[in-house]
Design a protein around this motif. Sequence first.
Motif, PDB file in Angstrom:
ATOM      1  N   ASP A 128       0.858  -1.186   0.000  1.00 49.15           N
ATOM      2  CA  ASP A 128       0.000   0.000   0.000  1.00 49.15           C
ATOM      3  C   ASP A 128       0.896   1.239   0.000  1.00 49.15           C
ATOM      4  OD1 ASP A 128       0.896   0.332   2.619  1.00 49.15           O
ATOM      5  OD2 ASP A 128      -0.955  -0.403   3.522  1.00 49.15           O
ATOM      6  N   SER A 129       0.332   2.399   0.231  1.00 44.85           N
ATOM      7  CA  SER A 129       1.113   3.632   0.144  1.00 44.85           C
ATOM      8  C   SER A 129       1.878   3.965   1.429  1.00 44.85           C
ATOM      9  CB  SER A 129       0.190   4.798  -0.225  1.00 44.85           C
ATOM     10  OG  SER A 129      -0.796   4.960   0.783  1.00 44.85           O
ATOM     11  N   SER A 130       1.693   3.197   2.491  1.00 43.93           N
ATOM     12  CA  SER A 130       2.375   3.473   3.753  1.00 43.93           C
ATOM     13  C   SER A 130       3.887   3.315   3.608  1.00 43.93           C
ATOM     14  CB  SER A 130       1.871   2.520   4.845  1.00 43.93           C
ATOM     15  OG  SER A 130       2.669   2.667   6.008  1.00 43.93           O
ATOM     16  N   MET A 131       4.625   4.230   4.206  1.00 42.68           N
ATOM     17  CA  MET A 131       6.084   4.197   4.195  1.00 42.68           C
ATOM     18  C   MET A 131       6.655   3.724   5.527  1.00 42.68           C
ATOM     19  SD  MET A 131       7.275   5.168   1.222  1.00 42.68           S
ATOM     20  CE  MET A 131       8.911   5.796   1.539  1.00 42.68           C
ATOM     21  N   TRP A 160      14.866  -5.584  13.845  1.00 37.67           N
ATOM     22  CA  TRP A 160      15.071  -4.643  12.748  1.00 37.67           C
ATOM     23  C   TRP A 160      14.808  -5.359  11.428  1.00 37.67           C
ATOM     24  CZ3 TRP A 160      19.476  -5.798   9.716  1.00 37.67           C
ATOM     25  CH2 TRP A 160      20.404  -6.658  10.306  1.00 37.67           C
ATOM     26  N   ILE A 161      14.471  -4.594  10.420  1.00 37.63           N
ATOM     27  CA  ILE A 161      14.139  -5.162   9.110  1.00 37.63           C
ATOM     28  C   ILE A 161      15.425  -5.347   8.317  1.00 37.63           C
ATOM     29  CG2 ILE A 161      12.937  -4.787   6.928  1.00 37.63           C
ATOM     30  CD1 ILE A 161      10.769  -3.323   8.480  1.00 37.63           C
ATOM     31  N   SER A 162      15.737  -6.623   8.016  1.00 37.13           N
ATOM     32  CA  SER A 162      16.954  -6.914   7.251  1.00 37.13           C
ATOM     33  C   SER A 162      16.703  -6.960   5.754  1.00 37.13           C
ATOM     34  CB  SER A 162      17.557  -8.245   7.703  1.00 37.13           C
ATOM     35  OG  SER A 162      16.680  -9.311   7.404  1.00 37.13           O
ATOM     36  N   LYS A 163      15.440  -7.168   5.359  1.00 33.85           N
ATOM     37  CA  LYS A 163      15.130  -7.275   3.932  1.00 33.85           C
ATOM     38  C   LYS A 163      13.696  -6.816   3.691  1.00 33.85           C
ATOM     39  CE  LYS A 163      14.805 -10.845   0.338  1.00 33.85           C
ATOM     40  NZ  LYS A 163      14.936 -12.290   0.105  1.00 33.85           N
ATOM     41  N   LEU A 164      13.511  -6.068   2.627  1.00 32.76           N
ATOM     42  CA  LEU A 164      12.185  -5.627   2.203  1.00 32.76           C
ATOM     43  C   LEU A 164      12.140  -5.756   0.688  1.00 32.76           C
ATOM     44  CD1 LEU A 164      10.281  -2.725   3.754  1.00 32.76           C
ATOM     45  CD2 LEU A 164      10.133  -3.106   1.311  1.00 32.76           C
ATOM     46  N   SER A 165      11.167  -6.514   0.172  1.00 30.07           N
ATOM     47  CA  SER A 165      11.083  -6.684  -1.278  1.00 30.07           C
ATOM     48  C   SER A 165       9.655  -6.489  -1.750  1.00 30.07           C
ATOM     49  CB  SER A 165      11.596  -8.071  -1.685  1.00 30.07           C
ATOM     50  OG  SER A 165      10.777  -9.078  -1.132  1.00 30.07           O
ATOM     51  N   ALA A 166       9.539  -6.046  -2.986  1.00 30.26           N
ATOM     52  CA  ALA A 166       8.223  -5.872  -3.621  1.00 30.26           C
ATOM     53  C   ALA A 166       8.218  -6.704  -4.896  1.00 30.26           C
ATOM     54  CB  ALA A 166       7.974  -4.404  -3.941  1.00 30.26           C
ATOM     55  N   SER A 187       0.424  -5.805  -5.884  1.00 31.47           N
ATOM     56  CA  SER A 187       1.828  -6.161  -5.697  1.00 31.47           C
ATOM     57  C   SER A 187       2.001  -6.611  -4.240  1.00 31.47           C
ATOM     58  CB  SER A 187       2.748  -4.988  -6.040  1.00 31.47           C
ATOM     59  OG  SER A 187       2.496  -3.899  -5.196  1.00 31.47           O
ATOM     60  N   ILE A 188       2.963  -7.487  -4.030  1.00 34.01           N
ATOM     61  CA  ILE A 188       3.186  -8.078  -2.708  1.00 34.01           C
ATOM     62  C   ILE A 188       4.480  -7.522  -2.123  1.00 34.01           C
ATOM     63  CG2 ILE A 188       3.573 -10.227  -1.426  1.00 34.01           C
ATOM     64  CD1 ILE A 188       0.739  -9.926  -2.570  1.00 34.01           C
ATOM     65  N   GLU A 189       4.400  -7.113  -0.879  1.00 38.92           N
ATOM     66  CA  GLU A 189       5.564  -6.636  -0.149  1.00 38.92           C
ATOM     67  C   GLU A 189       5.942  -7.714   0.862  1.00 38.92           C
ATOM     68  OE1 GLU A 189       6.563  -2.264   1.329  1.00 38.92           O
ATOM     69  OE2 GLU A 189       4.968  -3.166   2.518  1.00 38.92           O
ATOM     70  N   GLU A 190       7.209  -8.102   0.855  1.00 42.40           N
ATOM     71  CA  GLU A 190       7.704  -9.112   1.786  1.00 42.40           C
ATOM     72  C   GLU A 190       8.756  -8.471   2.682  1.00 42.40           C
ATOM     73  OE1 GLU A 190      10.022 -13.380   1.650  1.00 42.40           O
ATOM     74  OE2 GLU A 190       8.541 -12.939   0.090  1.00 42.40           O
ATOM     75  N   VAL A 191       8.590  -8.669   3.987  1.00 48.91           N
ATOM     76  CA  VAL A 191       9.454  -8.038   4.976  1.00 48.91           C
ATOM     77  C   VAL A 191      10.090  -9.125   5.833  1.00 48.91           C
ATOM     78  CG1 VAL A 191       9.517  -6.428   6.925  1.00 48.91           C
ATOM     79  CG2 VAL A 191       7.939  -6.022   5.037  1.00 48.91           C
ATOM     80  N   THR A 192      11.416  -9.060   5.995  1.00 48.80           N
ATOM     81  CA  THR A 192      12.126  -9.988   6.863  1.00 48.80           C
ATOM     82  C   THR A 192      12.609  -9.221   8.084  1.00 48.80           C
ATOM     83  OG1 THR A 192      12.826 -11.295   4.966  1.00 48.80           O
ATOM     84  CG2 THR A 192      14.032 -11.627   7.018  1.00 48.80           C
ATOM     85  N   ILE A 193      12.155  -9.674   9.249  1.00 45.63           N
ATOM     86  CA  ILE A 193      12.507  -9.030  10.515  1.00 45.63           C
ATOM     87  C   ILE A 193      13.378  -9.990  11.311  1.00 45.63           C
ATOM     88  CG2 ILE A 193      11.614  -8.115  12.698  1.00 45.63           C
ATOM     89  CD1 ILE A 193       9.017  -7.431  11.225  1.00 45.63           C
TER      90      ILE A 193
END
Length: 152
Positions: free
Chosen positions: A75-78, A120-126, A137-143
Motif C-alpha cells: 500500500d502507500s504506507s512508508m 530490525w528489518i533486514s530485507k524488504l522486497s516488492a 503487488s506483494i511486499e515481503e518483509v524480513t525481521i
Amino acid sequence: MPGGVPTLPQDALVAQRFKIEIKGTAIATFQEVSGLVSELEVVELKANDMMGKPIVKKMIGAHKPPTITLKRAADSSMDLWNWHKSALDGDLVGARREGSIVQMDFTHTEVARYNFYEAWISKLSASGMKAGDNSPSIEEVTIVCERLERVK
C-alpha cells in the motif's frame, strides 16, 4: 490430569487476520507470517560410562534468535520502509524496535500475541508488478530479532 500437561483448546485459532504493532501502534496489516519460532540449540556431550561404553547426552544449548517473514499487499504506507531505512543508514540503535505480531479472530478480537525484541528489518522486497494485471503487488518483509515470546 498430570501437572505440566496443558489443557486442550476448545477451538483451533484461525489464522485469518494479523497485524504488526510497534510500541502499541498498529503500523501494518499483512496476509501471511512465518518464522514465529522458539528454538534451542542441542548440545551433544560424548562421554563414556563406568564400563567404558560410549554414551551421548543431549543438553540444552543457546537460544536461536528467530527470523520473521511477513507478506502483504503493498500500500502507500512508508512505515515499514522507514524502519528498514534506519538499518540501511547504519543507525542500528534507531533501527531496533520492540513490537508484537497480533493474531485476530473473525470478530477482530485478539486471540494470540507474539512479542519480539531488539528487532530490525533486514530485507524488504516488492513483487507482483505486471502491466495489465489487476493483482496487487506483494511486499515481503524480513525481521530479525533477538528474542520472541508468546504472551497470549
